[in-house]
Write an enzyme that holds these catalytic residues in place. Structure first.
Site, mmCIF file in Angstrom:
data_model
loop_
_atom_site.group_PDB
_atom_site.id
_atom_site.type_symbol
_atom_site.label_atom_id
_atom_site.label_comp_id
_atom_site.label_asym_id
_atom_site.label_seq_id
_atom_site.Cartn_x
_atom_site.Cartn_y
_atom_site.Cartn_z
ATOM 1 N N LYS B 44 0.802 -1.221 0.000
ATOM 2 C CA LYS B 44 0.000 0.000 0.000
ATOM 3 C C LYS B 44 0.835 1.273 0.000
ATOM 4 O O LYS B 44 0.296 2.359 -0.219
ATOM 5 C CB LYS B 44 -0.961 -0.008 1.183
ATOM 6 N N SER B 264 -2.404 -12.544 4.630
ATOM 7 C CA SER B 264 -2.982 -12.465 3.289
ATOM 8 C C SER B 264 -2.016 -13.032 2.245
ATOM 9 O O SER B 264 -2.439 -13.454 1.164
ATOM 10 C CB SER B 264 -3.377 -11.030 2.936
#
Lengths: 93, 318
Positions: B44, B264
């Site tokens: 991100k 994840s």
């Protein structure tokens, strides 16, 4: 062919409170029609008037989203598990 | 890249590691792109920097002007990346964060000086999005970058992640990544398909709709606007749910090849394994969104699997 269908919390009130039901079907389309026949309150919730999946409804056959398979024509077989889930904002954000 | 002028110059250009030892099919190679190597610790950082630079280029943010405030819904990683960028650029950041994220995420936001606004755990990321939109509406002075609707998000991957994969692994046949806002899959996926239309794009998602119980009706559902605007339905070839148990099992398996990655990443690897099982041969590139550091408190590597899986059901880890 009997297929187990898991319903999301938000749809359970229209299905007599049940989280899982069995439906005889050979495609996802037949399965949804069978669900609506058992629980008329689900009419219009999953598929719109033109016969396509509503946009916030995701249907998975054994974890695979049917939108990327054959949509409502996606085959289902004995022992398959179908999950219906609402589309929500993903995690990784 | 031995010396840089700013930590922001370290964002992107992440390494890719061969993890084919873990492939269930000897004819299928698997390569993992380690986004945890970014300075803020996740993929991100790319999105955060791209959105801030885009806002500066379009005049929504002005460098050097005091008292500029941003607001963003985030389950952690975008917030952390934005907090780092904002700290260095002198902007004030408010992050709307679901209450059920790991405590490390909260601490990282605080250490970069972001202000945290809690949203209800029962509403998951949907709740954070809803509250941030309300606050942005009530406070028109806030700059609302809104990663779910900001094309700078997929474009960061179209310009960065995608070209890096193509440069380092032009033999790629399948690209696997987590869905989230859909930015990574859309941007890198579109770039790879433009280079080779045969590349298959597989989205992996947690059973988020199962975990969010605060939903009152299906009409409260959410599809990221960028997914629609960037042609998500045409870019994705497959979308598969990976459940918490399999995600954690694969997070543990990654340590066999020396990779300490977030949960994840385990989900994405589980997806890659399914790809490998479903094809005769190929090369799968998988995105590992972050490292394992932020998940140590979950006990993911060390505690009883059943206990950790149950804990993960109540936590946003994706």
């Amino acid at each position: 062919m009997s297929v187990d269908v898991r319903l999301p919390t938000v749809l359970r009130p229209q299905a007599g409170g049940r989280a899982e039901v069995s439906v005889d079907a050979s495609t996802v389309g037949e399965l949804i029609a069978g669900l609506v026949q058992q629980f008329p309150g689900l009419e219009g919730q999953l598929v719109d008037a033109s016969g396509t999946l509503r946009r916030f409804v995701n249907v998975y056959v054994n974890d695979d989203d049917v939108r990327y398979l054959d949509q409502l024509d996606t085959p289902v077989a004995d022992g398959d598990v179908v999950s219906i889930l609402p589309a929500v904002a993903g995690g990784s954000c | 890249m031995a010396k840089v002028g700013s930590v922001l110059d370290l964002i992107g250009d992440t390494p890719m590691v061969e993890v084919s030892q873990l492939s269930p099919n000897p004819e299928v190679r698997i390569l993992l792109k380690l986004e945890g190597q970014n300075p803020g610790g996740s993929v991100k950082d790319r999105v955060a920097l791209a959105m801030v630079e885009d806002a500066e280029a379009t005049g929504k943010l002005v460098r050097g002007k005091p008292d500029q405030e941003l607001i963003e819904p985030s389950s952690g990683n975008t917030g952390i990346g934005l907090a780092l960028v904002c700290r260095l650029r002198g902007y004030h950041l408010r992050v709307v964060l679901p209450e059920n994220v790991s405590p490390e995420r909260r601490q990282l936001l605080e250490l970069w000086g972001a202000q945290i606004i809690d949203s209800p755990a029962s509403e998951g990321s949907n709740g954070a999005v809803k509250l941030a939109r309300e606050l942005a509406r009530e406070n028109p002075d806030y700059v609302f970058l809104y990663q779910y609707a900001n094309l700078a998000n997929p474009m960061a991957h179209y310009r960065g992640t995608g070209p890096e994969i193509w440069r380092d692994c032009p033999e790629v046949t399948h690209f696997v990544a987590g869905l989230g806002t859909s930015g990574t899959l859309l941007g890198a996926g579109r770039y790879l398909k433009e280079r080779n239309p045969g590349v298959q794009i597989w989205a992996i998602e947690p059973p988020a709709g199962e975990m969010v119980d605060g939903l009152r009706s299906l009409e409260d559902g959410y599809i990221p606007p960028i997914f629609l605007e960037f042609g998500g339905a045409e870019i994705l070839d497959r979308k598969t749910i990976i459940k918490p148990r399999e995600s954690i099992e694969w997070t543990r398996r990654l340590t066999e090849v020396g990779i300490f990655a977030g949960i994840s990443s385990g989900a994405a690897m589980a997806g890659a394994a399914r790809v490998a099982e479903s094809i005769d041969s190929g090369v799968v590139v998988v995105v590992s969104p972050d490292g394992g550091w932020k998940y140590l408190s979950t006990g993911a590597w060390t505690e009883d699997l059943d206990v950790v899986v149950e804990r993960a059901r109540h936590l946003i880890y994706f």
